[in-house]
Design an enzyme around this catalytic site. Structure first.
Site, PDB file in Angstrom:
ATOM      1  N   THR A 135       0.807  -1.223   0.000  1.00  0.00           N
ATOM      2  CA  THR A 135       0.000   0.000   0.000  1.00  0.00           C
ATOM      3  C   THR A 135       0.837   1.270   0.000  1.00  0.00           C
ATOM      4  O   THR A 135       0.315   2.351  -0.276  1.00  0.00           O
ATOM      5  CB  THR A 135      -0.941   0.029   1.213  1.00  0.00           C
ATOM      6  OG1 THR A 135      -0.162  -0.069   2.412  1.00  0.00           O
ATOM      7  CG2 THR A 135      -1.932  -1.132   1.144  1.00  0.00           C
ATOM      8  N   GLY A 136       2.126   1.197   0.307  1.00  0.00           N
ATOM      9  CA  GLY A 136       2.977   2.375   0.358  1.00  0.00           C
ATOM     10  C   GLY A 136       3.403   2.837  -1.030  1.00  0.00           C
ATOM     11  O   GLY A 136       3.015   2.253  -2.056  1.00  0.00           O
TER      12      GLY A 136
ATOM     13  N   HIS B 110      16.618  11.049  -9.652  1.00  0.00           N
ATOM     14  CA  HIS B 110      17.812  11.471  -8.930  1.00  0.00           C
ATOM     15  C   HIS B 110      18.903  11.842  -9.936  1.00  0.00           C
ATOM     16  O   HIS B 110      19.319  11.011 -10.763  1.00  0.00           O
ATOM     17  CB  HIS B 110      18.326  10.342  -8.037  1.00  0.00           C
ATOM     18  CG  HIS B 110      17.479  10.083  -6.834  1.00  0.00           C
ATOM     19  ND1 HIS B 110      16.401  10.848  -6.470  1.00  0.00           N
ATOM     20  CD2 HIS B 110      17.583   9.096  -5.882  1.00  0.00           C
ATOM     21  CE1 HIS B 110      15.868  10.362  -5.350  1.00  0.00           C
ATOM     22  NE2 HIS B 110      16.560   9.308  -4.975  1.00  0.00           N
TER      23      HIS B 110
ATOM     24  N   ASN C 285      14.017   7.282  -9.576  1.00  0.00           N
ATOM     25  CA  ASN C 285      14.337   6.698  -8.279  1.00  0.00           C
ATOM     26  C   ASN C 285      13.323   5.697  -7.761  1.00  0.00           C
ATOM     27  O   ASN C 285      13.673   4.820  -6.961  1.00  0.00           O
ATOM     28  CB  ASN C 285      14.540   7.794  -7.236  1.00  0.00           C
ATOM     29  CG  ASN C 285      13.385   8.767  -7.170  1.00  0.00           C
ATOM     30  OD1 ASN C 285      13.148   9.516  -8.118  1.00  0.00           O
ATOM     31  ND2 ASN C 285      12.644   8.759  -6.080  1.00  0.00           N
TER      32      ASN C 285
ATOM     33  N   VAL D 102       6.351   2.775  -2.693  1.00  0.00           N
ATOM     34  CA  VAL D 102       7.094   1.799  -3.489  1.00  0.00           C
ATOM     35  C   VAL D 102       6.233   0.575  -3.762  1.00  0.00           C
ATOM     36  O   VAL D 102       6.277  -0.001  -4.858  1.00  0.00           O
ATOM     37  CB  VAL D 102       8.409   1.423  -2.792  1.00  0.00           C
ATOM     38  CG1 VAL D 102       9.125   0.307  -3.538  1.00  0.00           C
ATOM     39  CG2 VAL D 102       9.327   2.638  -2.686  1.00  0.00           C
TER      40      VAL D 102
ATOM     41  N   CYS E 103      18.481   3.779  -3.977  1.00  0.00           N
ATOM     42  CA  CYS E 103      18.082   4.447  -5.215  1.00  0.00           C
ATOM     43  C   CYS E 103      19.163   5.364  -5.778  1.00  0.00           C
ATOM     44  O   CYS E 103      19.266   5.517  -7.009  1.00  0.00           O
ATOM     45  CB  CYS E 103      16.786   5.226  -5.008  1.00  0.00           C
ATOM     46  SG  CYS E 103      16.813   6.360  -3.604  1.00  0.00           S
TER      47      CYS E 103
ATOM     48  N   SER F   4      10.329  12.224  -3.921  1.00  0.00           N
ATOM     49  CA  SER F   4       9.648  10.926  -3.842  1.00  0.00           C
ATOM     50  C   SER F   4      10.529   9.862  -3.215  1.00  0.00           C
ATOM     51  O   SER F   4      10.032   8.839  -2.744  1.00  0.00           O
ATOM     52  CB  SER F   4       9.191  10.469  -5.233  1.00  0.00           C
ATOM     53  OG  SER F   4      10.296  10.379  -6.125  1.00  0.00           O
TER      54      SER F   4
ATOM     55  N   LYS G 291      25.403   4.592   2.658  1.00  0.00           N
ATOM     56  CA  LYS G 291      24.877   3.557   1.766  1.00  0.00           C
ATOM     57  C   LYS G 291      25.575   3.600   0.415  1.00  0.00           C
ATOM     58  O   LYS G 291      26.003   2.566  -0.118  1.00  0.00           O
ATOM     59  CB  LYS G 291      23.367   3.751   1.575  1.00  0.00           C
ATOM     60  CG  LYS G 291      22.530   3.485   2.813  1.00  0.00           C
ATOM     61  CD  LYS G 291      21.067   3.826   2.561  1.00  0.00           C
ATOM     62  CE  LYS G 291      20.230   3.696   3.813  1.00  0.00           C
ATOM     63  NZ  LYS G 291      18.821   4.109   3.606  1.00  0.00           N
TER      64      LYS G 291
END
Length: 343
Positions: A10-11, A241, A321, A13, A149, A178, A204
């Protein structure tokens, strides 16, 4: 058809997963999971759909399940994970222990020694780390990650340039809102502004890049020797990005040499793989997020502005992204898992 599920459907992504899997030639979405608060609702009710295409009718009335191994049918061949990292850290190992193969976008476990971190066009052979993972953890399933991303935007270009002897990389990112999720950055914070810090993002990029470019020895991944440093910034673009990359190499390639290497980066015969992988622009003011983020249906990397500097090379690169940098990357990893017989 391969039966697949989306965890955290539901999110932001998760919705992108559902969009990309609609009409997929190999994957059939049979399971959608979310938080306990959404369990039992139809996906149409639970998702609060925010993408610019209609919610796929094939899944709109599907009942959302809780994200729990006992809620997922045993005949589900592959699970795509859009879970928050804290939830993923708890749930993904349980799913793998229960026998499920998970292609995950969540940030947890990306640098674990026995977890493949994969960009299919760059390091498909790292999937063989699954055998190590299964031996060490006693799993029948498997956990595979795609990178952050911002990392996935840059690394295909670095892999192409590595033929010149990659030594040192510095990148400054201009990352779309986003990337923080629908509620991640308030309008009052980002409008008329740039935020020169994204928590944990630099680390990261610096670590994941070296793992992706590393060599799988049959027992472990030996990280690439290149030194990578990053400065990450949130800017008021919606998607895409953009990154300014500075590279030092053993050799002294010309901009034309670099452009040829980028243009010749290998692609794969998989449904979501773009051809070409890297779209190279001659114009010095490209790529740009609004113009170029949907290159290759959002799965390609765009590059341009290639020039030499006193210390080496400078160029710009861009990727969408939430497609190449998130859900699309996991779907492509899933296609690679299927094609190489890991399901």
């Amino acid at each position: 058809m391969t039966s697949v599920g989306v965890l955290g459907a539901t999110g932001a992504v998760g919705q992108r997963f559902v969009q990309l899997l609609d009409g997929h030639p190999e994957f059939d979405v049979s399971v959608l999971t979310a938080s306990p608060a959404s369990a039992g609702d139809s996906y149409r009710e639970a998702a609060k759909w925010r993408l610019d295409t209609p919610i796929p009718e094939d899944v709109a009335e599907t009942t959302v399940r809780a994200t729990d191994p006992e809620e997922i049918p045993d005949d589900t061949d592959l699970l795509f994970s859009a879970l928050p990292s804290d939830v993923g850290a708890a749930v993904e190992p349980e799913l793998c222990e229960a026998g499920f193969v998970v292609s995950s976008n969540s940030s947890n476990a990306r640098t674990d020694e026995d977890v493949p971190l994969v960009i299919p066009e760059v390091n498909a052979d790292h999937l063989d780390l699954i055998d190590v993972q299964r031996d060490e953890r006693g799993w029948d399933g498997a956990l595979v990650k795609n990178p952050n991303c911002s990392t996935i935007t840059m690394v295909p270009t670095l892999a192409a340039i590595d033929e010149f002897g990659l030594e040192r990389v510095h990148v400054s990112t201009l990352q779309a809102v986003s990337g923080a999720g629908y509620s991640g950055v308030s309008s009052m914070e980002i409008l008329d502004n740039v935020v020169p810090h994204i928590g944990g993002e630099e680390a990261k990029m610096e670590t994941e890049s070296r793992k992706l470019l590393g060599e799988f020895t049959g027992a472990e991944v030996q990280y690439h020797d290149a030194v990578v440093s990053a400065s990450c910034n949130r800017v008021p673009t919606l998607d895409g990005h953009l990154e300014n990359v500075f590279v030092e190499t053993d050799d002294d390639p010309t901009p034309a040499d670099v452009a040829d290497a980028l243009a010749d980066a290998p692609t794969l015969d998989l449904p979501s793989a773009p051809d070409p992988l890297i779209r190279v622009f001659e114009e010095p003011d490209r790529p740009q997020p609004r113009l170029d983020r949907m290159a290759g249906d959002g799965m390609a990397v765009a590059a341009g502005g290639i020039q030499t500097t006193d210390t080496g090379l400078q160029y710009n690169c861009l990727a969408h992204n939430t497609i190449r940098g998130a859900a699309g990357a996991s779907v492509l990893n899933g296609e690679l898992l299927a094609s190489e017989g890991w399901l």
